[in-house]
Design a protein around this motif. Structure first.
Motif, PDB file in Angstrom:
ATOM      1  N   VAL A  10      38.207  18.459  42.485  1.00 19.76           N
ATOM      2  CA  VAL A  10      38.645  17.382  43.370  1.00 19.76           C
ATOM      3  C   VAL A  10      38.767  17.929  44.783  1.00 19.76           C
ATOM      4  CG1 VAL A  10      40.503  15.729  43.833  1.00 19.76           C
ATOM      5  CG2 VAL A  10      39.932  16.330  41.460  1.00 19.76           C
ATOM      6  N   TYR A  11      38.176  17.228  45.743  1.00 19.03           N
ATOM      7  CA  TYR A  11      38.256  17.622  47.142  1.00 19.03           C
ATOM      8  C   TYR A  11      39.216  16.689  47.858  1.00 19.03           C
ATOM      9  CZ  TYR A  11      34.014  20.076  45.886  1.00 19.03           C
ATOM     10  OH  TYR A  11      33.110  20.882  45.267  1.00 19.03           O
ATOM     11  N   GLY A  12      40.046  17.271  48.729  1.00 16.83           N
ATOM     12  CA  GLY A  12      40.979  16.446  49.477  1.00 16.83           C
ATOM     13  C   GLY A  12      41.638  17.247  50.579  1.00 16.83           C
ATOM     14  N   PRO A  13      42.447  16.579  51.402  1.00 17.76           N
ATOM     15  CA  PRO A  13      43.103  17.249  52.531  1.00 17.76           C
ATOM     16  C   PRO A  13      44.370  17.996  52.084  1.00 17.76           C
ATOM     17  CG  PRO A  13      43.657  14.937  52.531  1.00 17.76           C
ATOM     18  CD  PRO A  13      42.699  15.150  51.382  1.00 17.76           C
ATOM     19  N   PHE A  14      44.194  19.003  51.237  1.00 16.63           N
ATOM     20  CA  PHE A  14      45.326  19.744  50.688  1.00 16.63           C
ATOM     21  C   PHE A  14      45.771  20.841  51.656  1.00 16.63           C
ATOM     22  CE2 PHE A  14      42.514  18.574  47.055  1.00 16.63           C
ATOM     23  CZ  PHE A  14      43.257  17.479  46.644  1.00 16.63           C
ATOM     24  N   HIS A  15      47.047  21.204  51.579  1.00 17.15           N
ATOM     25  CA  HIS A  15      47.587  22.249  52.452  1.00 17.15           C
ATOM     26  C   HIS A  15      47.082  23.629  52.050  1.00 17.15           C
ATOM     27  CE1 HIS A  15      50.225  19.520  54.550  1.00 17.15           C
ATOM     28  NE2 HIS A  15      50.583  19.014  53.388  1.00 17.15           N
ATOM     29  N   GLU A  16      46.856  23.840  50.743  1.00 19.73           N
ATOM     30  CA  GLU A  16      46.324  25.103  50.260  1.00 19.73           C
ATOM     31  C   GLU A  16      44.804  25.025  50.227  1.00 19.73           C
ATOM     32  OE1 GLU A  16      48.186  26.746  46.698  1.00 19.73           O
ATOM     33  OE2 GLU A  16      49.753  25.242  46.924  1.00 19.73           O
ATOM     34  N   ARG A  17      44.157  26.199  50.313  1.00 19.74           N
ATOM     35  CA  ARG A  17      42.690  26.208  50.254  1.00 19.74           C
ATOM     36  C   ARG A  17      42.206  25.701  48.904  1.00 19.74           C
ATOM     37  NH1 ARG A  17      40.593  31.869  52.694  1.00 19.74           N
ATOM     38  NH2 ARG A  17      41.213  32.525  50.626  1.00 19.74           N
ATOM     39  N   GLY A  18      42.924  26.055  47.857  1.00 23.11           N
ATOM     40  CA  GLY A  18      42.541  25.608  46.527  1.00 23.11           C
ATOM     41  C   GLY A  18      43.584  25.982  45.500  1.00 23.11           C
ATOM     42  N   PHE A  19      43.583  25.260  44.390  1.00 21.22           N
ATOM     43  CA  PHE A  19      44.479  25.586  43.285  1.00 21.22           C
ATOM     44  C   PHE A  19      43.986  24.893  42.025  1.00 21.22           C
ATOM     45  CE2 PHE A  19      46.181  21.973  45.574  1.00 21.22           C
ATOM     46  CZ  PHE A  19      46.564  21.070  44.592  1.00 21.22           C
ATOM     47  N   TYR A  20      44.339  25.490  40.888  1.00 23.28           N
ATOM     48  CA  TYR A  20      44.037  24.895  39.591  1.00 23.28           C
ATOM     49  C   TYR A  20      45.330  24.298  39.065  1.00 23.28           C
ATOM     50  CZ  TYR A  20      43.159  24.509  34.577  1.00 23.28           C
ATOM     51  OH  TYR A  20      43.054  24.042  33.289  1.00 23.28           O
ATOM     52  N   HIS A  21      45.266  23.060  38.630  1.00 26.95           N
ATOM     53  CA  HIS A  21      46.442  22.371  38.094  1.00 26.95           C
ATOM     54  C   HIS A  21      46.178  22.049  36.623  1.00 26.95           C
ATOM     55  CE1 HIS A  21      49.463  19.157  37.651  1.00 26.95           C
ATOM     56  NE2 HIS A  21      50.135  19.943  38.476  1.00 26.95           N
ATOM     57  N   HIS A  41      33.597  29.572  48.775  1.00 33.45           N
ATOM     58  CA  HIS A  41      33.063  30.273  47.606  1.00 33.45           C
ATOM     59  C   HIS A  41      34.142  31.156  46.968  1.00 33.45           C
ATOM     60  CE1 HIS A  41      30.053  32.098  45.070  1.00 33.45           C
ATOM     61  NE2 HIS A  41      30.340  33.294  45.533  1.00 33.45           N
ATOM     62  N   GLU A  42      34.849  31.915  47.791  1.00 35.19           N
ATOM     63  CA  GLU A  42      35.903  32.802  47.290  1.00 35.19           C
ATOM     64  C   GLU A  42      37.014  32.009  46.612  1.00 35.19           C
ATOM     65  OE1 GLU A  42      37.228  34.972  50.646  1.00 35.19           O
ATOM     66  OE2 GLU A  42      35.531  36.342  50.596  1.00 35.19           O
ATOM     67  N   THR A  43      37.432  30.937  47.241  1.00 36.10           N
ATOM     68  CA  THR A  43      38.503  30.111  46.687  1.00 36.10           C
ATOM     69  C   THR A  43      38.067  29.493  45.366  1.00 36.10           C
ATOM     70  OG1 THR A  43      39.316  29.636  48.912  1.00 36.10           O
ATOM     71  CG2 THR A  43      40.008  28.134  47.154  1.00 36.10           C
ATOM     72  N   PHE A  44      36.850  28.981  45.338  1.00 37.36           N
ATOM     73  CA  PHE A  44      36.332  28.374  44.115  1.00 37.36           C
ATOM     74  C   PHE A  44      36.293  29.399  42.980  1.00 37.36           C
ATOM     75  CE2 PHE A  44      32.740  27.032  41.376  1.00 37.36           C
ATOM     76  CZ  PHE A  44      33.291  25.855  40.906  1.00 37.36           C
ATOM     77  N   LEU A  45      35.791  30.607  43.249  1.00 38.48           N
ATOM     78  CA  LEU A  45      35.735  31.652  42.219  1.00 38.48           C
ATOM     79  C   LEU A  45      37.126  31.988  41.689  1.00 38.48           C
ATOM     80  CD1 LEU A  45      33.127  34.220  43.601  1.00 38.48           C
ATOM     81  CD2 LEU A  45      32.887  32.724  41.606  1.00 38.48           C
ATOM     82  N   HIS A  46      38.092  32.082  42.577  1.00 39.31           N
ATOM     83  CA  HIS A  46      39.462  32.395  42.166  1.00 39.31           C
ATOM     84  C   HIS A  46      40.006  31.314  41.233  1.00 39.31           C
ATOM     85  CE1 HIS A  46      43.521  34.143  42.706  1.00 39.31           C
ATOM     86  NE2 HIS A  46      43.909  32.886  42.581  1.00 39.31           N
ATOM     87  N   ARG A  79      37.315  37.249  40.506  1.00 42.53           N
ATOM     88  CA  ARG A  79      36.650  36.925  41.772  1.00 42.53           C
ATOM     89  C   ARG A  79      35.918  38.149  42.315  1.00 42.53           C
ATOM     90  NH1 ARG A  79      37.525  36.742  47.549  1.00 42.53           N
ATOM     91  NH2 ARG A  79      39.355  38.064  47.381  1.00 42.53           N
ATOM     92  N   ILE A  80      36.586  39.298  42.289  1.00 41.52           N
ATOM     93  CA  ILE A  80      35.986  40.534  42.781  1.00 41.52           C
ATOM     94  C   ILE A  80      34.761  40.893  41.952  1.00 41.52           C
ATOM     95  CG2 ILE A  80      36.354  43.047  42.949  1.00 41.52           C
ATOM     96  CD1 ILE A  80      39.295  42.309  43.811  1.00 41.52           C
ATOM     97  N   ASP A  81      34.869  40.805  40.633  1.00 39.54           N
ATOM     98  CA  ASP A  81      33.720  41.097  39.764  1.00 39.54           C
ATOM     99  C   ASP A  81      32.527  40.208  40.106  1.00 39.54           C
ATOM    100  OD1 ASP A  81      35.044  43.120  38.397  1.00 39.54           O
ATOM    101  OD2 ASP A  81      35.502  41.893  36.643  1.00 39.54           O
ATOM    102  N   CYS A  82      32.787  38.920  40.315  1.00 39.38           N
ATOM    103  CA  CYS A  82      31.701  37.985  40.664  1.00 39.38           C
ATOM    104  C   CYS A  82      31.081  38.337  42.006  1.00 39.38           C
ATOM    105  CB  CYS A  82      32.219  36.552  40.698  1.00 39.38           C
ATOM    106  SG  CYS A  82      32.625  35.863  39.087  1.00 39.38           S
ATOM    107  N   LEU A  83      31.917  38.641  42.998  1.00 42.26           N
ATOM    108  CA  LEU A  83      31.403  38.975  44.325  1.00 42.26           C
ATOM    109  C   LEU A  83      30.586  40.263  44.297  1.00 42.26           C
ATOM    110  CD1 LEU A  83      34.544  38.090  46.461  1.00 42.26           C
ATOM    111  CD2 LEU A  83      32.370  36.858  46.422  1.00 42.26           C
ATOM    112  N   VAL A  84      31.027  41.253  43.534  1.00 43.50           N
ATOM    113  CA  VAL A  84      30.284  42.513  43.429  1.00 43.50           C
ATOM    114  C   VAL A  84      28.950  42.278  42.726  1.00 43.50           C
ATOM    115  CG1 VAL A  84      30.265  44.799  42.325  1.00 43.50           C
ATOM    116  CG2 VAL A  84      32.277  44.040  43.625  1.00 43.50           C
TER     117      VAL A  84
END
Length: 130
Positions: A10-21, A41-46, A79-84
Motif C-alpha cells: 500500500v502506498y500513501g503519505p506515511f510519516h515513515e518510509r515503510g513498515f510491515y503491519h 528499494h532498500e525500504t521495500f527489501l527491509h 536486506r544486506i544479503d539482497c543488496l550484496v
C-alpha cells in the motif's frame, strides 16, 4: 512470496518510509519515496524481510524491546544479503570492493559491517563452488 502469503503493498503519505503491519498483512510504503529512488528499494527489501522471516510473529515483535531489535536486525541482514547479491550480479568480484563505500551508498549503519563482510564472503564462496 508476497502473493503466496496474501501480502499487499500500500502506498500513501506515511510519516515513515515503510513498515510491515502484520494485523492487516500489508507492507506500507511512503509516497514520499520515488519508486526509482535507492531508498525505495532498500525500504521495500527491509519490509519484505519482515514478511519472509517474521510472518505470524507479531506478538513476539511486541513482546520486548530485545525481541523487536532482534527482528529488526534480521530484517537488515536480509536486506544486506539482497543488496550484496545484486551488487555481485552486476559488478562481479574480480576487483577490490570498498565495503565502506558500499555501506555508505546503501545506507548501512557502521555496526552492520560484520554482516556486510559476511554477505560478501557468502557470495565469494558461491562463486568458488561453481
Amino acid at each position: 512470496m508476497l502473493s503466496e502469503l496474501h501480502v499487499s503493498v500500500v502506498y500513501g503519505p506515511f510519516h515513515e518510509r515503510g513498515f510491515y503491519h502484520p494485523e492487516t498483512n500489508n507492507i506500507y510504503l511512503s509516497t514520499l519515496l520515488n519508486k526509482t529512488d535507492h531508498n525505495f528499494h532498500e525500504t521495500f527489501l527491509h519490509e519484505v524481510a519482515h514478511v519472509s522471516k517474521h510472518y505470524n510473529m507479531f506478538a513476539l515483535y511486541k513482546a520486548s524491546e530485545v525481541a523487536r531489535l532482534k527482528m529488526e536486525h534480521e530484517a537488515e541482514e536480509f536486506r544486506i544479503d539482497c543488496l550484496v547479491r545484486e551488487y555481485v550480479a552486476e559488478y562481479g568480484t574480480d576487483h577490490d570492493i570498498d565495503i565502506y563505500n558500499f555501506m555508505d551508498n546503501n545506507d548501512i549503519n557502521f555496526w552492520d559491517e560484520k554482516d556486510v563482510r559476511s554477505a560478501f564472503n557468502k557470495e565469494y564462496e558461491k562463486l568458488n563452488e561453481e
